[in-house]
Motif scaffolding. Structure first.
Motif, PDB file in Angstrom:
ATOM      1  N   ALA A 432     -17.182  12.903 -42.429  1.00 47.36           N
ATOM      2  CA  ALA A 432     -17.301  11.973 -43.552  1.00 47.36           C
ATOM      3  C   ALA A 432     -18.192  12.533 -44.657  1.00 47.36           C
ATOM      4  O   ALA A 432     -17.908  12.363 -45.849  1.00 47.36           O
ATOM      5  N   GLY A 433     -19.273  13.203 -44.281  1.00 48.24           N
ATOM      6  CA  GLY A 433     -20.190  13.756 -45.271  1.00 48.24           C
ATOM      7  C   GLY A 433     -19.568  14.819 -46.146  1.00 48.24           C
ATOM      8  O   GLY A 433     -19.996  15.028 -47.292  1.00 48.24           O
ATOM      9  N   GLN A 434     -18.544  15.480 -45.634  1.00 47.36           N
ATOM     10  CA  GLN A 434     -17.889  16.538 -46.401  1.00 47.36           C
ATOM     11  C   GLN A 434     -17.063  15.985 -47.554  1.00 47.36           C
ATOM     12  O   GLN A 434     -16.620  16.734 -48.423  1.00 47.36           O
ATOM     13  N   LYS A 435     -16.840  14.673 -47.561  1.00 49.64           N
ATOM     14  CA  LYS A 435     -16.036  14.045 -48.621  1.00 49.64           C
ATOM     15  C   LYS A 435     -16.900  13.506 -49.762  1.00 49.64           C
ATOM     16  O   LYS A 435     -16.389  12.829 -50.656  1.00 49.64           O
ATOM     17  N   ALA A 436     -18.188  13.803 -49.722  1.00 49.58           N
ATOM     18  CA  ALA A 436     -19.084  13.326 -50.772  1.00 49.58           C
ATOM     19  C   ALA A 436     -18.811  14.067 -52.087  1.00 49.58           C
ATOM     20  O   ALA A 436     -18.148  15.110 -52.112  1.00 49.58           O
ATOM     21  N   ASP A 437     -19.347  13.532 -53.175  1.00 46.35           N
ATOM     22  CA  ASP A 437     -19.183  14.124 -54.501  1.00 46.35           C
ATOM     23  C   ASP A 437     -19.966  15.435 -54.572  1.00 46.35           C
ATOM     24  O   ASP A 437     -21.205  15.432 -54.583  1.00 46.35           O
ATOM     25  N   ILE A 438     -19.255  16.563 -54.592  1.00 46.34           N
ATOM     26  CA  ILE A 438     -19.897  17.876 -54.554  1.00 46.34           C
ATOM     27  C   ILE A 438     -20.754  18.119 -55.794  1.00 46.34           C
ATOM     28  O   ILE A 438     -21.869  18.653 -55.715  1.00 46.34           O
ATOM     29  N   ILE A 441     -24.037  16.405 -55.425  1.00 48.80           N
ATOM     30  CA  ILE A 441     -24.911  17.092 -54.466  1.00 48.80           C
ATOM     31  C   ILE A 441     -25.499  18.347 -55.096  1.00 48.80           C
ATOM     32  O   ILE A 441     -26.693  18.634 -54.963  1.00 48.80           O
ATOM     33  N   GLN A 442     -24.658  19.105 -55.814  1.00 50.14           N
ATOM     34  CA  GLN A 442     -25.144  20.332 -56.450  1.00 50.14           C
ATOM     35  C   GLN A 442     -26.174  20.035 -57.533  1.00 50.14           C
ATOM     36  O   GLN A 442     -27.085  20.831 -57.783  1.00 50.14           O
ATOM     37  N   SER A 443     -26.052  18.870 -58.166  1.00 51.45           N
ATOM     38  CA  SER A 443     -26.993  18.518 -59.235  1.00 51.45           C
ATOM     39  C   SER A 443     -28.406  18.291 -58.705  1.00 51.45           C
ATOM     40  O   SER A 443     -29.371  18.351 -59.469  1.00 51.45           O
ATOM     41  N   TRP A 444     -28.517  18.024 -57.417  1.00 52.44           N
ATOM     42  CA  TRP A 444     -29.849  17.831 -56.842  1.00 52.44           C
ATOM     43  C   TRP A 444     -30.636  19.138 -56.779  1.00 52.44           C
ATOM     44  O   TRP A 444     -31.864  19.118 -56.721  1.00 52.44           O
ATOM     45  N   GLY A 445     -29.932  20.272 -56.747  1.00 51.41           N
ATOM     46  CA  GLY A 445     -30.591  21.570 -56.694  1.00 51.41           C
ATOM     47  C   GLY A 445     -31.247  21.875 -55.364  1.00 51.41           C
ATOM     48  O   GLY A 445     -32.132  22.741 -55.293  1.00 51.41           O
ATOM     49  N   ILE A 446     -30.826  21.193 -54.300  1.00 54.55           N
ATOM     50  CA  ILE A 446     -31.441  21.400 -52.973  1.00 54.55           C
ATOM     51  C   ILE A 446     -30.763  22.538 -52.222  1.00 54.55           C
ATOM     52  O   ILE A 446     -31.435  23.383 -51.614  1.00 54.55           O
ATOM     53  N   PHE A 447     -29.439  22.588 -52.267  1.00 55.43           N
ATOM     54  CA  PHE A 447     -28.692  23.575 -51.485  1.00 55.43           C
ATOM     55  C   PHE A 447     -28.672  24.910 -52.218  1.00 55.43           C
ATOM     56  O   PHE A 447     -28.031  25.052 -53.259  1.00 55.43           O
ATOM     57  N   ILE A 448     -29.366  25.880 -51.663  1.00 59.54           N
ATOM     58  CA  ILE A 448     -29.466  27.198 -52.279  1.00 59.54           C
ATOM     59  C   ILE A 448     -28.426  28.130 -51.660  1.00 59.54           C
ATOM     60  O   ILE A 448     -27.826  27.831 -50.632  1.00 59.54           O
ATOM     61  N   GLY A 449     -28.233  29.289 -52.298  1.00 65.79           N
ATOM     62  CA  GLY A 449     -27.275  30.253 -51.777  1.00 65.79           C
ATOM     63  C   GLY A 449     -25.851  29.894 -52.167  1.00 65.79           C
ATOM     64  O   GLY A 449     -25.598  29.352 -53.253  1.00 65.79           O
ATOM     65  N   ARG A 450     -24.917  30.193 -51.282  1.00 71.91           N
ATOM     66  CA  ARG A 450     -23.500  29.939 -51.556  1.00 71.91           C
ATOM     67  C   ARG A 450     -23.257  28.469 -51.884  1.00 71.91           C
ATOM     68  O   ARG A 450     -23.817  27.583 -51.255  1.00 71.91           O
ATOM     69  N   GLN A 451     -22.378  28.258 -52.880  1.00 75.02           N
ATOM     70  CA  GLN A 451     -22.058  26.896 -53.288  1.00 75.02           C
ATOM     71  C   GLN A 451     -20.659  26.458 -52.851  1.00 75.02           C
ATOM     72  O   GLN A 451     -20.320  25.280 -52.959  1.00 75.02           O
ATOM     73  N   ASP A 452     -19.863  27.417 -52.343  1.00 70.42           N
ATOM     74  CA  ASP A 452     -18.512  27.055 -51.933  1.00 70.42           C
ATOM     75  C   ASP A 452     -18.473  26.310 -50.601  1.00 70.42           C
ATOM     76  O   ASP A 452     -17.433  25.755 -50.238  1.00 70.42           O
ATOM     77  N   ASN A 453     -19.596  26.305 -49.873  1.00 68.57           N
ATOM     78  CA  ASN A 453     -19.634  25.595 -48.587  1.00 68.57           C
ATOM     79  C   ASN A 453     -20.636  24.438 -48.590  1.00 68.57           C
ATOM     80  O   ASN A 453     -21.082  24.001 -47.530  1.00 68.57           O
ATOM     81  N   VAL A 454     -20.975  23.965 -49.781  1.00 69.61           N
ATOM     82  CA  VAL A 454     -21.963  22.887 -49.888  1.00 69.61           C
ATOM     83  C   VAL A 454     -21.480  21.627 -49.177  1.00 69.61           C
ATOM     84  O   VAL A 454     -22.271  20.917 -48.527  1.00 69.61           O
ATOM     85  N   ALA A 455     -20.189  21.335 -49.269  1.00 71.35           N
ATOM     86  CA  ALA A 455     -19.666  20.141 -48.612  1.00 71.35           C
ATOM     87  C   ALA A 455     -19.876  20.213 -47.097  1.00 71.35           C
ATOM     88  O   ALA A 455     -20.284  19.229 -46.466  1.00 71.35           O
ATOM     89  N   LEU A 456     -19.596  21.375 -46.526  1.00 71.99           N
ATOM     90  CA  LEU A 456     -19.808  21.558 -45.091  1.00 71.99           C
ATOM     91  C   LEU A 456     -21.278  21.382 -44.732  1.00 71.99           C
ATOM     92  O   LEU A 456     -21.627  20.713 -43.747  1.00 71.99           O
ATOM     93  N   ARG A 457     -22.137  21.980 -45.532  1.00 68.56           N
ATOM     94  CA  ARG A 457     -23.574  21.922 -45.227  1.00 68.56           C
ATOM     95  C   ARG A 457     -24.134  20.514 -45.393  1.00 68.56           C
ATOM     96  O   ARG A 457     -24.995  20.083 -44.632  1.00 68.56           O
TER      97      ARG A 457
END
Length: 505
Positions: A432-438, A441-457
């Motif tokens: 379910a979390g993978q269906k969130a607005d990517i 999530i990216q606008s938060w600036g929390i997930f560093i590194g690759r951005q193509d797998n942000v939904a998975l992470r």
């Protein structure tokens, strides 16, 4: 073999050979039967079974174990704990034999033998777990009992920690995956030989009572409906008519079950056991900590999907868990003897929660996450090692001898159902979390590194943080229910009539 009361059985002195037989009986499930979780992806194609059926073959064992463990615990109290333990080992041999002989590509015969063997293994575990725990309670006292429960925990927690690596190694070796179940048969036979001559132990009352079929029927309906809802929710829809119907069946059958058990003279499940706060707290926290097994499926699935790791590589991340849980179970026993059960149970849940929290930090680089997850899984193992023996001792020390089998059955039911439900919910949240607005999530600036797998992470973080939450609830359950004193008062037995076992009219 002569039958004796539980009190008479205590005059028999078990030795380490007998205790080794108990440990081997326990690992026939936790080490061997559980390996299918890791090897089924590789053998489903070889056997020619569909993926959905293969997944069902994994879950059906825990389902049968969770449903019938209370039944077997009550039968152990009434018919004899040694008899039920022996029956469990023979069922383990039969189940392993059926799976080892399952043919390839024969359609319904292949499916039937695979599912049938797994169901039999679930019944085996339902017999072995409560009967072996009740025998330990009957044959040991004080520190000797705590030592015996530590070794029992090594068979359980240690076996579960090693099963993935063991299954993977055997399946990829020249011996093949079938060798897992042939070895399981050999271990069960060795256990039977080591346990030979065990004196019988029963509940104090030998009065003949009918079986509470009504309670069992609604209990099964309740558990099956909620398991189907959780496991199939993403496919059928959580709020679909089918999903809501399953929830309605769960609620209705649960209420009928509770009403039935309250009004039966000799119920299927003796709900009076939960009048003891210590037993309730130990059982509830056990359910929740087993539910935290969802950490494994989310974290290991994440590194495989997001970082391209193989199943063997991801499995090696949990090696610290195996080493830690084996190394600290005896430490938990010593802490129990010094402080009583409450403190080591609290410390264990906190350490476990800290480890899962580290595994939840999916926003870092993969190299950093590998380090965090190795440390996290190691802390997970340390926490469970601290918790295991004090929890079992707290649960069993606070029930009368004539209800030891039923109490052990309820305790182990919590293990099986907690594991199944926790894994299902964690996996559902991960998806379910993978269906969130990517973009959000990216606008938060929390997930560093690759951005193509942000939904998975992000999905992984949601699924893992759920496990942190249930561990915190387990901490609260221990804090509010388990007394600080080293000695707790047992549930009193009736003065005029010996308390009935869990099975009855």
């Amino acid at each position: 073999m002569s039958s004796t009361s539980a009190a008479d059985a205590k005059t028999w002195l078990p030795n380490d050979k007998w205790l080794l037989g108990v440990v081997l009986a326990v690992i026939t499930f936790w080490l061997f039967a559980q390996t299918l979780l890791n090897v089924i992806p590789g053998i489903s194609g070889q056997l020619g079974v569909e993926k959905t059926l293969a997944n069902l073959s994994v879950s059906i064992t825990s389902l049968f174990s969770g449903i019938f463990v209370v039944v077997a615990g009550g039968l152990a109290d009434r018919l004899g704990r040694a008899k039920i333990l022996y029956a469990g080992l023979w069922l383990s041999i039969l189940g392993s034999l059926v799976i080892a002989l399952t043919p390839e590509g024969l359609g319904s015969l292949t499916s039937g033998m695979l599912l049938g063997g797994r169901a039999i293994q679930g019944l085996s575990a339902a017999c072995i777990m409560p009967a072996s725990m009740a025998l330990v309670k009957s044959f040991y006292e004080g520190k000797a009992r705590q030592r015996a429960l530590s070794f029992w925990s090594i068979g359980s927690w240690g076996g579960s920690g090693f099963c993935s690596l063991f299954g993977g190694l055997m399946a990829t070796s020249f011996l093949g995956w079938r060798s897992i179940f042939w070895i399981s048969i050999a271990v069960a036979l060795l256990s039977l030989w080591l346990l030979k001559g065990t004196p019988e132990s029963k509940a104090g009352s030998q009065e003949q009572r009918g079986f509470d079929w009504t309670g069992l029927a609604f209990f099964i309906i309740m558990l099956v409906s909620v398991n189907v809802y959780i496991s199939q929710g993403p496919r059928i829809g959580w709020l679909s008519w089918v999903g809501l119907g399953l929830l309605a069946v769960f609620v209705a059958s649960g209420l009928i079950f509770l009403w039935t058990e309250k009004h039966r003279r000799h119920p299927f499940v003796n709900l009076d056991l939960f009048s003891n706060r210590t037993f309730t707290g130990a059982t509830l926290s056990n359910l929740l900590l087993n539910g935290a097994a969802g950490t494994l499926i989310v974290s290991l699935g994440l590194v495989q999907s997001a970082a391209g790791m193989t199943s063997l590589q991801s499995g090696l991340l949990t090696l610290g868990y195996l080493v830690a849980v084996l190394a600290t179970i005896r430490v938990g026993e010593k802490l129990l003897q010094r402080f009583g059960p409450k403190k080591p149970m609290l410390w264990g849940t906190l350490i476990t929660g800290s480890g899962i929290l580290l595994c939840s930090m999916t926003f870092v680089y993969i190299e950093q996450y590998i380090v965090l997850s190795v440390i996290g899984f190691t802390l997970f193992g340390i926490g469970l090692g601290f918790y295991a023996t004090p929890s079992i001792d707290a649960a069993l020390s606070n029930v009368p001898d004539n209800q030891a089998g039923a109490a052990a059955g309820l305790y182990k039911m919590a293990s099986s159902l907690g594991n199944a439900i926790g894994v299902a919910i964690s996996a559902a949240l991960y998806v379910a979390g993978q269906k969130a607005d990517i973009e959000l999530i990216q606008s938060w600036g929390i997930f560093i590194g690759r951005q193509d797998n942000v939904a998975l992470r992000f999905g992984g973080a949601i699924g893992l943080l759920f496990n942190v939450l249930i561990v915190l609830i387990a901490f609260a359950a221990v804090a509010f229910t388990v007394p600080s004193q080293k000695q707790q008062k047992q549930i009193p037995e009736p003065a005029q009539e010996v308390a009935p076992p869990a099975l009855g009219n």
